[in-house]
Motif scaffolding. Structure first.
Motif, mmCIF file in Angstrom:
data_model
loop_
_atom_site.group_PDB
_atom_site.id
_atom_site.type_symbol
_atom_site.label_atom_id
_atom_site.label_comp_id
_atom_site.label_asym_id
_atom_site.label_seq_id
_atom_site.Cartn_x
_atom_site.Cartn_y
_atom_site.Cartn_z
ATOM 1 N N VAL A 75 0.845 -1.203 0.000
ATOM 2 C CA VAL A 75 0.000 0.000 0.000
ATOM 3 C C VAL A 75 0.878 1.250 0.000
ATOM 4 C CG1 VAL A 75 -1.623 1.334 1.414
ATOM 5 C CG2 VAL A 75 -1.999 -1.093 1.050
ATOM 6 N N ILE A 76 1.916 1.243 0.810
ATOM 7 C CA ILE A 76 2.825 2.391 0.857
ATOM 8 C C ILE A 76 3.508 2.587 -0.484
ATOM 9 C CG2 ILE A 76 4.970 3.242 1.885
ATOM 10 C CD1 ILE A 76 4.009 1.940 4.526
ATOM 11 N N LEU A 77 3.977 1.503 -1.071
ATOM 12 C CA LEU A 77 4.643 1.611 -2.370
ATOM 13 C C LEU A 77 3.692 2.109 -3.454
ATOM 14 C CD1 LEU A 77 6.744 -1.672 -2.379
ATOM 15 C CD2 LEU A 77 7.644 0.654 -2.338
ATOM 16 N N ALA A 78 2.504 1.558 -3.481
ATOM 17 C CA ALA A 78 1.575 1.890 -4.569
ATOM 18 C C ALA A 78 0.966 3.271 -4.421
ATOM 19 C CB ALA A 78 0.466 0.832 -4.638
ATOM 20 N N LEU A 79 0.575 3.646 -3.208
ATOM 21 C CA LEU A 79 -0.188 4.878 -3.055
ATOM 22 C C LEU A 79 0.639 6.048 -2.539
ATOM 23 C CD1 LEU A 79 -3.479 3.323 -1.688
ATOM 24 C CD2 LEU A 79 -2.943 4.014 -4.013
ATOM 25 N N TYR A 80 1.472 5.833 -1.527
ATOM 26 C CA TYR A 80 2.285 6.942 -1.035
ATOM 27 C C TYR A 80 3.420 7.276 -2.000
ATOM 28 C CZ TYR A 80 0.198 7.385 3.592
ATOM 29 O OH TYR A 80 -0.655 7.614 4.627
ATOM 30 N N LEU A 81 4.114 6.259 -2.464
ATOM 31 C CA LEU A 81 5.231 6.486 -3.384
ATOM 32 C C LEU A 81 4.793 6.538 -4.839
ATOM 33 C CD1 LEU A 81 7.934 4.261 -1.687
ATOM 34 C CD2 LEU A 81 7.556 6.713 -1.456
ATOM 35 N N LEU A 83 3.772 4.326 -6.971
ATOM 36 C CA LEU A 83 4.281 3.327 -7.905
ATOM 37 C C LEU A 83 3.160 2.559 -8.592
ATOM 38 C CD1 LEU A 83 7.391 1.799 -6.125
ATOM 39 C CD2 LEU A 83 7.311 3.438 -7.996
ATOM 40 N N ALA A 84 1.906 2.886 -8.280
ATOM 41 C CA ALA A 84 0.788 2.236 -8.960
ATOM 42 C C ALA A 84 0.789 2.566 -10.445
ATOM 43 C CB ALA A 84 -0.527 2.656 -8.325
ATOM 44 N N VAL A 88 5.863 -2.149 -13.300
ATOM 45 C CA VAL A 88 7.123 -2.900 -13.296
ATOM 46 C C VAL A 88 7.871 -2.665 -11.987
ATOM 47 C CG1 VAL A 88 9.353 -3.142 -14.442
ATOM 48 C CG2 VAL A 88 7.281 -2.878 -15.802
ATOM 49 N N TRP A 89 7.984 -1.396 -11.580
ATOM 50 C CA TRP A 89 8.670 -1.081 -10.332
ATOM 51 C C TRP A 89 7.899 -1.638 -9.133
ATOM 52 C CZ3 TRP A 89 13.446 0.543 -9.617
ATOM 53 C CH2 TRP A 89 14.101 1.150 -10.681
ATOM 54 N N LEU A 90 6.583 -1.547 -9.171
ATOM 55 C CA LEU A 90 5.770 -2.057 -8.069
ATOM 56 C C LEU A 90 5.938 -3.564 -7.922
ATOM 57 C CD1 LEU A 90 3.706 -1.419 -5.873
ATOM 58 C CD2 LEU A 90 1.911 -1.742 -7.577
ATOM 59 N N THR A 94 7.739 -5.434 -4.780
ATOM 60 C CA THR A 94 6.927 -6.436 -4.100
ATOM 61 C C THR A 94 7.649 -7.783 -4.069
ATOM 62 O OG1 THR A 94 4.910 -5.296 -4.774
ATOM 63 C CG2 THR A 94 4.683 -7.575 -4.071
ATOM 64 N N ALA A 95 8.309 -8.139 -5.156
ATOM 65 C CA ALA A 95 9.057 -9.405 -5.194
ATOM 66 C C ALA A 95 10.201 -9.399 -4.187
ATOM 67 C CB ALA A 95 9.578 -9.656 -6.605
#
Length: 110
Positions: A75-81, A83-84, A88-90, A94-95
């Motif tokens: 959630v932090i990666l997708a919405l705050y940063l 990355l959604a 590819v980066w998301l 995640t991996a």
């Protein structure tokens, strides 16, 4: 006097548009993705705290907490940063985080 002022303004400024913003605000919705992310993180933290109160095996408890931590990280990666917009980066982050969670969990089980 109002007529003279509105004549000096660029077109569209000082005139009342026919479309009202009332209907845009009439239905309730979350205003932006940051608030949605914050509420999601708050709910996941509450679920983590409630999970610790359940009488379950420590291994299942730690797996549940790590899974919730992984969801919170996503959630932090997708919405705050934001990355959604870059899948590819998301997926890459995640991996890496999933691998890190698996290493932590396997070390816990040893």
């Amino acid at each position: 006097m109002d007529h003279a002022v509105s004549r000096d303004l660029p077109s569209g400024i000082g005139t009342v548009s026919q479309a009202s913003s009332f209907f845009k605000c009439a239905r309730w919705r979350l205003p932006n993705s940051l608030l949605r992310a914050w509420l999601t993180l708050l709910a996941l933290s509450l679920v983590s705290a409630l999970l610790t109160m359940l009488p379950i095996l420590p291994e299942l408890l730690s797996a549940g907490i790590l899974i919730l931590a992984l969801i919170k990280a996503r959630v932090i990666l997708a919405l705050y940063l934001d990355l959604a917009k870059s899948q590819v980066w998301l997926r890459g982050f995640t991996a890496v985080l999933t691998g890190f969670v698996l290493v932590i969990f396997s070390l816990y089980l040893m």
